[in-house]
Design an enzyme around this catalytic site. Structure first.
Site, PDB file in Angstrom:
ATOM      1  N   THR A  81       0.686  -1.268   0.169  1.00  0.00           N
ATOM      2  CA  THR A  81       0.156   0.082  -0.071  1.00  0.00           C
ATOM      3  C   THR A  81       0.840   1.332   0.007  1.00  0.00           C
ATOM      4  O   THR A  81       0.625   1.967  -0.802  1.00  0.00           O
ATOM      5  CB  THR A  81      -0.948  -0.044   1.176  1.00  0.00           C
ATOM      6  N   ASN A 102       5.494  -0.697   3.831  1.00  0.00           N
ATOM      7  CA  ASN A 102       4.606  -0.117   4.727  1.00  0.00           C
ATOM      8  C   ASN A 102       5.274   0.178   6.002  1.00  0.00           C
ATOM      9  O   ASN A 102       5.064   1.029   6.891  1.00  0.00           O
ATOM     10  CB  ASN A 102       3.326  -1.070   4.985  1.00  0.00           C
ATOM     11  N   ASP A 165      -3.990   6.003   7.510  1.00  0.00           N
ATOM     12  CA  ASP A 165      -3.146   7.145   7.762  1.00  0.00           C
ATOM     13  C   ASP A 165      -2.120   7.238   6.350  1.00  0.00           C
ATOM     14  O   ASP A 165      -2.182   8.188   5.920  1.00  0.00           O
ATOM     15  CB  ASP A 165      -2.555   6.813   9.070  1.00  0.00           C
ATOM     16  N   ARG A 166      -1.577   6.204   6.255  1.00  0.00           N
ATOM     17  CA  ARG A 166      -0.497   6.285   5.256  1.00  0.00           C
ATOM     18  C   ARG A 166      -1.035   6.518   3.799  1.00  0.00           C
ATOM     19  O   ARG A 166      -0.241   7.260   3.023  1.00  0.00           O
ATOM     20  CB  ARG A 166       0.241   5.022   4.863  1.00  0.00           C
ATOM     21  N   HIS A 311      -8.487  -8.660   1.733  1.00  0.00           N
ATOM     22  CA  HIS A 311      -7.584  -9.481   2.920  1.00  0.00           C
ATOM     23  C   HIS A 311      -8.329 -10.537   3.346  1.00  0.00           C
ATOM     24  O   HIS A 311      -7.667 -11.787   3.611  1.00  0.00           O
ATOM     25  CB  HIS A 311      -6.893  -8.524   3.802  1.00  0.00           C
ATOM     26  N   ASP A 354      -3.338   0.957  -5.834  1.00  0.00           N
ATOM     27  CA  ASP A 354      -2.058   0.801  -5.307  1.00  0.00           C
ATOM     28  C   ASP A 354      -1.267  -0.489  -5.462  1.00  0.00           C
ATOM     29  O   ASP A 354      -0.043  -0.748  -5.392  1.00  0.00           O
ATOM     30  CB  ASP A 354      -1.975   1.268  -3.675  1.00  0.00           C
ATOM     31  N   HIS A 355      -1.890  -1.537  -5.816  1.00  0.00           N
ATOM     32  CA  HIS A 355      -1.592  -2.851  -6.071  1.00  0.00           C
ATOM     33  C   HIS A 355      -2.840  -3.941  -6.173  1.00  0.00           C
ATOM     34  O   HIS A 355      -3.885  -3.444  -5.917  1.00  0.00           O
ATOM     35  CB  HIS A 355      -0.855  -3.519  -4.807  1.00  0.00           C
ATOM     36  N   HIS A 488      -0.851  -9.384  -0.733  1.00  0.00           N
ATOM     37  CA  HIS A 488      -0.159  -8.835  -1.769  1.00  0.00           C
ATOM     38  C   HIS A 488       1.302  -8.522  -1.720  1.00  0.00           C
ATOM     39  O   HIS A 488       1.520  -8.344  -0.365  1.00  0.00           O
ATOM     40  CB  HIS A 488      -0.584  -7.841  -2.446  1.00  0.00           C
TER      41      HIS A 488
END
Length: 548
Positions: A81, A102, A165-166, A311, A354-355, A488
Site C-alpha cells: 500500500t 509499509n 493514515d499512510r 484480505h 495501489d496494488h 499482496h
C-alpha cells in the site's frame, strides 16, 4: 501574365496561413479540481469481471467517457500500500522516494519503522498517539500535489483522505491543506499537529453526524439476489475469515451495528467504509470550496475497504464482488456530485490502484494450481542453520517485505564475514522449492534474473532502508499469515497489473493496450496541469491520453 504570379502566390500563402492559425487548437483548459481515486487492492480484471453487474454511472462511465489504459504495471517490488500510493503521486520508486515498505527494519537498531509514524508530532482529534502521530517525514521526494502547491505559491487547496493514515498522508505530500484519516477508537476522521493545531470546523461537523453508525445500522446483505453472483465462489468456503461476531463467513451479516458499537474499525472490512470515505471527501470539497478557486485544487482519495475485504475473504468471494458493486454505485453518486458542484468538464478524475491481490491459498488448492506458504518455518530454520554454521544466534533481524534483514552490528562486532553469511543464505534459499530466486540486493544488477523481475527488484531496493537478500517466491505462494483470505507483495501479474483511467478536463476519450507503468501517472498529470514533475520522477507522460 508572369507579373501576376507573385501576387497570386502571396494571396495563396496568406489564405493558408490565416486558416492554419484558425485551426490551431487552443490549449486544453486546466481542471478546476483534480480528484485521484486509488482503489486499494483493485486488480485490473475487476473492471471487466463484474462489468455486466455494474451500473452505467460508475466504472462504466469512467470507461465510456474517459481514457482507459489496460496494460499498466507496477515497476517495483514489494507491491504494498504505502509504496503504491507514493509511486502514483511521486512518479518514482522506493530506491529514490525512500518509502521502502509499509514498514521496514531500522538498519541501526533492528526496530520496526512504520512509514508515517512521527514521534515529533501529536494527534489532533485522535484517541491515541499511535493512531494520530503521523506525518510524511520519511518521504524523500516531492509529490505531484507538492508540485501543484509550488506552482501556485501554495494557493491550491490539497487534501488527502483515507481510512488509512499512510494512504492519506503520502499522496497529500509535504505541505498540503490537510490530510485526514480514520480513528477506529472513535469512528471519526482525524489529523496530526504536522498539519494543523485543531480540526477544521467542517470536519468537526462531519464527525458529529456519526456516519459510520448510520451506515452499518442495517447490517450487510448482498445488493443483488445472491444467486446472481456467478463471478464468485460459493458463499461459505473454508478459506474465508469471519467478520466481527459472525459465526460463518456468509451473508447476511446482521451483527454489524452491535460489532461497530464495540469496535469502530469493523467498518473498514465492509463496503460502507468506502461510502464513509467518499462522504468525508465530499465534506472536504464543501469545507474548502475546492474547485471554486482561481487555482486548480487537488483531492487525493483512497478507497480502502476493498483492501480490507479482500484480505479477509479473497478476490473470488461474494463479499469482494458485492463491495465492488456497491462502490460502483458510490462512484456514480460521487461523479453526479462533482457534476453539480464543480461542473462537468471542469474537473479531472483518475482512477487506479495501489496494488492487486493474489488468489486465496484454499482457492488455488481447490483448483489444482501451484500454491503454498513460502515462509512457513523459514526464519526459524534459517536461524538454526546459521547458528550451527557461524556459532552465533540472531544473525537475522527479521524477514520483511520478502527481504532478509541481517544483524550487521552483531556481524561486525563478532568479526563474522557478511559475504559468507549472504552466500550461505542465498544457496540455501535457492534450494528451497518455494523460492524462484534469492539474490543479494547489493549485487542484483549482475544476477542471472530475467526481466522484468530484475528491474523491479532494483527499483524497489533502497540501500538505506531495504534488507540484504531479496526472496522471489514461486507463482501462487503466499506468506504464512495469509492462510485465509489473501494478501499482496510480489511481482506477478495478480499483484502488479492495475487499472488506470483518466476522465474529464484535459484528456481524450478512448482506450489503449500499450504498456505503461504506475510511475507514468504523476508526469501525465504534470503535463495536464502544466507544472514541473515531482523531484524523483522516473516516469514518462502518457501522451495518447492528453487532449489536443
Amino acid at each position: 501574365m508572369s507579373g501576376k504570379i507573385p501576387v497570386l502566390f502571396f494571396v495563396f500563402l496568406s489564405f493558408f496561413s490565416i486558416n492554419a492559425q484558425k485551426n490551431q487548437s487552443k490549449p486544453a483548459p486546466k481542471p478546476k479540481l483534480v480528484v485521484g481515486l486509488v482503489v486499494d487492492q483493485m486488480r485490473w480484471d475487476f473492471l471487466y469481471r463484474y462489468e455486466s453487474k455494474y451500473g452505467n454511472g460508475g466504472f462504466k462511465r469512467l470507461m465510456r467517457e474517459g481514457y482507459n489504459l489496460n496494460n499498466v504495471m507496477i515497476d517495483y517490488v514489494p507491491t504494498v500500500t504505502a509504496l503504491g500510493h507514493t509511486a502514483i503521486y511521486t512518479g518514482s520508486v522506493p530506491a529514490i522516494h525512500g518509502i521502502a515498505g509499509n514498514d521496514w527494519t531500522d538498519r541501526k537498531t533492528g526496530k520496526n519503522v512504520y512509514c508515517t509514524t512521527d514521534t515529533e508530532v501529536k494527534g489532533i482529534g485522535a484517541s491515541s498517539e499511535k493512531i494520530g502521530a503521523h506525518s510524511p517525514h520519511n518521504l524523500w521526494s516531492t509529490t505531484i500535489t507538492d508540485q501543484l502547491g509550488i506552482s501556485t505559491n501554495f494557493r491550491s487547496k490539497v487534501v488527502g483522505v483515507s481510512l488509512k493514515d499512510r494512504a492519506s498522508i503520502l499522496p497529500a505530500g509535504h505541505n498540503p491543506t490537510g490530510a485526514f484519516w480514520f480513528d477506529e477508537g472513535t469512528g471519526h476522521f482525524i489529523t496530526s499537529s504536522y498539519y494543523m493545531s485543531d480540526l477544521p470546523q467542517w470536519l468537526k461537523n462531519f464527525n458529529a453526524q456519526n456516519w459510520g453508525e448510520k451506515l452499518v445500522a442495517d447490517g450487510w446483505d448482498t445488493s443483488l439476489p445472491i444467486d446472481r453472483y456467478t463471478e464468485s465462489t460459493a458463499d461459505d468456503v473454508p478459506w474465508e475469515n469471519l467478520l466481527g461476531s459472525a459465526k460463518t463467513p456468509t451473508f447476511p451479516y446482521r451483527s454489524l451495528a452491535a460489532d461497530y458499537a464495540k469496535k469502530k474499525g469493523i467498518i473498514r472490512t465492509t463496503p460502507f467504509g468506502n461510502t464513509l470515505t467518499l462522504k468525508v471527501a465530499e465534506a472536504a470539497i464543501d469545507g474548502y470550496q475546492m474547485g471554486k478557486n482561481a487555482d486548480t485544487d487537488f483531492l487525493a482519495v483512497n478507497i480502502a475497504s476493498t483492501d480490507y475485504v479482500g484480505h479477509s475473504f479473497g478476490p473470488n468471494s461474494i463479499e469482494v464482488q458485492d463491495t465492488y458493486l456497491r462502490l460502483d454505485k458510490d462512484l456514480e453518486n460521487f461523479f453526479i456530485m462533482l457534476d453539480k458542484k464543480v461542473g462537468k468538464g471542469n474537473y479531472l478524475v483518475f482512477l487506479s490502484a495501489d496494488h492487486g491481490g493474489a488468489h486465496s491459498l484454499g482457492y488455488m488448492e481447490a483448483n489444482k494450481m501451484l500454491t503454498g506458504l513460502f515462509d512457513d518455518g523459514l526464519q526459524k530454520n534459517l536461524e538454526e542453520e546459521l547458528e550451527a554454521k557461524f556459532a552465533h544466534e540472531k544473525i537475522i533481524w527479521g524477514i520483511d517485505n520478502y527481504q532478509i534483514f541481517l544483524n550487521r552490528d552483531l556481524i561486525e562486532k563478532n568479526n563474522l564475514d557478511e559475504e559468507d553469511i549472504k552466500e550461505f543464505l542465498i544457496k540455501r534459499l535457492n534450494r528451497d522449492k518455494r523460492v524462484l530466486y534469492a539474490v543479494d540486493l547489493a549485487e542484483v544488477a549482475s544476477a542471472a534474473i530475467p526481466e522484468p523481475i530484475k528491474s523491479r527488484i532494483i527499483n524497489g531496493y533502497n540501500w538505506q532502508r531495504s534488507g540484504d537478500i531479496q526472496i522471489i517466491s514461486h507463482d501462487g505462494m503466499l506468506p504464512n499469515y495469509a492462510k485465509k483470505g489473501t494478501t499482496h507483495s510480489v511481482w506477478n501479474s495478480y499483484d502488479s497489473h492495475i487499472p488506470l483511467i483518466f476522465m474529464g478536463a484535459g484528456v481524450k476519450q478512448g482506450q489503449s493496450s500499450k504498456p505503461y507503468h504506475m510511475t507514468d501517472i504523476a508526469p501525465t498529470l504534470a503535463q495536464i496541469l502544466k507544472i514541473e514533475n515531482p523531484s524523483g520522477s522516473i516516469g514518462q507522460p502518457i501522451a495518447e491520453v492528453l487532449a489536443d
